[in-house]
Design a protein around this motif. Structure first.
Motif, mmCIF file in Angstrom:
data_model
loop_
_atom_site.group_PDB
_atom_site.id
_atom_site.type_symbol
_atom_site.label_atom_id
_atom_site.label_comp_id
_atom_site.label_asym_id
_atom_site.label_seq_id
_atom_site.Cartn_x
_atom_site.Cartn_y
_atom_site.Cartn_z
ATOM 1 N N UNK A 1 0.821 -1.233 -0.092
ATOM 2 C CA UNK A 1 -0.002 -0.227 -0.141
ATOM 3 C C UNK A 1 0.871 1.231 -0.083
ATOM 4 N N UNK A 2 0.478 2.214 -0.640
ATOM 5 C CA UNK A 2 0.937 3.589 -0.885
ATOM 6 C C UNK A 2 0.282 4.667 -0.214
ATOM 7 N N UNK A 3 0.625 5.677 0.334
ATOM 8 C CA UNK A 3 -0.228 6.849 0.914
ATOM 9 C C UNK A 3 0.285 8.065 0.184
ATOM 10 N N UNK A 4 -0.442 8.585 -0.569
ATOM 11 C CA UNK A 4 -0.018 9.899 -1.480
ATOM 12 C C UNK A 4 -0.257 11.046 -0.445
ATOM 13 N N UNK A 5 0.612 12.057 -0.471
ATOM 14 C CA UNK A 5 0.469 13.017 0.611
ATOM 15 C C UNK A 5 0.743 14.375 -0.067
ATOM 16 N N UNK A 6 0.882 14.415 -1.439
ATOM 17 C CA UNK A 6 1.183 15.786 -2.148
ATOM 18 C C UNK A 6 0.012 16.508 -2.688
ATOM 19 N N UNK A 7 -1.334 16.112 -2.434
ATOM 20 C CA UNK A 7 -2.478 16.519 -2.950
ATOM 21 C C UNK A 7 -2.823 17.781 -2.108
ATOM 22 N N UNK A 8 -2.762 19.148 -2.962
ATOM 23 C CA UNK A 8 -3.453 20.212 -2.114
ATOM 24 C C UNK A 8 -4.844 20.139 -2.016
ATOM 25 N N UNK A 9 -5.482 21.033 -1.243
ATOM 26 C CA UNK A 9 -6.722 21.009 -1.053
ATOM 27 C C UNK A 9 -7.673 21.424 -2.359
ATOM 28 N N UNK A 10 -6.925 22.198 -3.346
ATOM 29 C CA UNK A 10 -7.429 22.634 -4.227
ATOM 30 C C UNK A 10 -8.068 21.678 -5.297
#
Length: 495
Positions: free
Chosen positions: A418-427
């Motif tokens: 499993x990979x968790x993505x963390x670079x998504x901005x709230x936009x």
């Protein structure tokens, strides 16, 4: 090929085994603790001007790190007060007791009243870290509440007290930190919400644990980063041509035509050599006049739809965006899955199986990627637990790669990775963004990228494209910013 070690996420238990492995390899525990506490002190000096500091120490190793940080800050001229839950130093033989004994100043009992001494200062939270197994109570709970109400900045050691290191859940009450310093590798609690929001920026300090311990204890969970999948990224080759870069087929619907158009354009923009949009005959003019670099083929019945699928050069299929929930979508999805080609199922292709999810699961394979948001996920998967646990269970149950969307998107493989993505901005919380993501995944798969890797890469590029834009983002903007995201990735790949 996928490398999950550089950004591995270690559970508290795995981190404990990493400590033990380092000590078995000759690094004393007291040295690891000294390195950890010194790293905390250094980060504080780097980020704040000299000011009064209250160090709240718990009874375990987290408290030991706090005693070390207090000693270094005091040596560097900072005014430091150390408070412990017991009002005294630990007495048993341990690394924490060793370092507490090196603190030559008084240790006071922790209480909310101490916050009056650091109203213009800083609190170091070294109460519990990742070792907390139950909600804070008594003096600890009262202190956490008072500190959260005070607006005094908090630097958390390892994790804000009250946050579960395994899944980011809050155990009763948790501190809001402005900075968190952890060691060797992050934990799932640093990247999954709500823990991630409570950590503030998280710094990973290297404290002497060698990377050689990782193969024996990690490799199942990681934070998304190009290091994980860049070795399989399908950069165009000098000897390549449009046919060697794959052909994605996106199925469009009759009414919500924008969704499929976004997916098709995203697949082309991320590099698929050819993209065809399959449009119902009544809607064919809408699609054909709106798309220039995308081929549009019409179908009017099941037979003509099957004819579209018969062309095996169309090596990746996308179904779901804008199709509507119902029998027609369900049947088209099953026909697509019956081709046994790589495919991406989004939105309505998932929700259309809410009454009979087993029928969907029987047709899926590891060549399939499901991209539900939480609502769509709940319609077909009756699972509970943390987001990581739910995504893993869904992937194992369905036999497909599952990308469970959100601010902490989780991509899970049927084998448990499993990979968790963390670079998504709230936009990115805007209509159509998911359709773009589905198209990007398909575009990478069309070029030969394995489904799990393609889902991870597309998710990262999706977040980077949104970051390039900033506020005011709409889904159409993402497609135009894919090249900018690819340029960033290429620079990172070249080192």
């Amino acid at each position: 090929m996928i490398n999950m070690f550089s950004t591995a996420l270690l559970t508290p238990q795995e981190m404990g085994r990493a400590d033990q492995a380092a000590m078995a390899g000759g690094v004393p525990g007291a040295t690891l603790m000294d390195n950890a506490g010194r790293a905390v002190a250094r980060e504080i000096v780097r980020r704040w001007s000299r000011r009064p500091v209250l160090v709240a120490c718990g009874p375990g190793n987290n408290g030991g790190d706090g005693y070390v940080a207090a000693r270094y800050l005091a040596d560097w001229g900072w005014p430091v007060t150390v408070a412990s839950l017991e009002g005294r130093m630990p007495s048993e033989q341990s690394d924490a007791a060793h370092h507490a004994a090196l603190w030559r100043q008084p240790v006071v009992k922790l209480s909310p009243a101490l916050l009056d001494t650091v109203r213009e200062g800083l609190v170091i939270d070294a109460l519990f870290g990742a070792g907390l197994a139950r909600p804070p109570s008594g003096d600890a709970a009262a202190f956490i509440q008072a500190l959260n109400d005070s607006n005094i900045p908090v630097c958390a050691v390892d994790l804000p007290s009250g946050v579960n290191g395994e899944d980011g859940a809050v155990l009763g009450a948790a501190l809001q930190a402005q900075l968190t310093i952890t060691f060797f590798r992050k934990k799932p609690g640093h990247v999954l919400f709500p823990g991630r929001a409570l950590c503030g920026p998280t710094i990973v300090a290297q404290i002497g644990i060698p990377d050689t311990v990782l193969p024996g204890l990690a490799g199942h969970t990681a934070e998304n980063n190009p290091d994980v999948w860049s070795a399989t990224f399908p950069w165009p080759q000098l000897t390549g041509h449009k046919y060697s870069r794959g052909h994605a087929l996106v199925v469009g619907g009759n009414r919500m035509t924008g969704a499929a158009r976004l997916a098709a354009r995203a697949a082309a923009r991320v590099g698929s050599g050819l993209v065809t949009l399959a449009a119902p005959e009544p809607a064919w003019p809408v699609y054909a006049t709106a798309l220039e670099s995308i081929m549009v083929e019409g179908f009017c019945d099941d037979h003509s739809f099957e004819s579209l699928l018969a062309d095996t050069r169309k090596n990746v299929l996308v179904v779901g965006p804008g199709l509507g929930v119902g029998e027609t979508t369900r049947n088209q999805t099953l026909r697509i899955l019956a081709t046994q080609r790589a495919c991406v199922l989004d939105a309505d292709a998932i929700s259309s199986f809410s009454a009979q999810p087993e029928r969907l699961f029987r047709a899926l394979s590891e060549q399939s990627v499901l991209t539900p948001h939480e609502g769509e996920f709940a319609r077909v998967f009756n699972v509970s637990g943390s987001k990581l646990e739910r995504a893993r269970t869904a992937a194992r149950t369905s036999g497909a790669v599952v990308l469970l969307k959100g601010p902490d998107t989780v991509i899970a493989h049927p084998n448990g990775r499993a990979i968790v993505n963390t670079n998504a901005p709230p936009d990115l919380a805007t209509g159509g963004a998911g359709d773009v993501l589905a198209g990007m995944i398909a575009g990478l798969m069309a070029q030969g990228m394995p489904p799990f890797n393609a889902a991870c890469a597309a998710c990262w590029l999706h977040g980077e494209a949104a970051r390039q834009h900033g506020p005011g983002l709409v889904a159409d903007d993402l497609i135009h910013l894919i090249p900018a995201a690819l340029k960033v990735l290429r620079r990172m790949s070249l080192g």
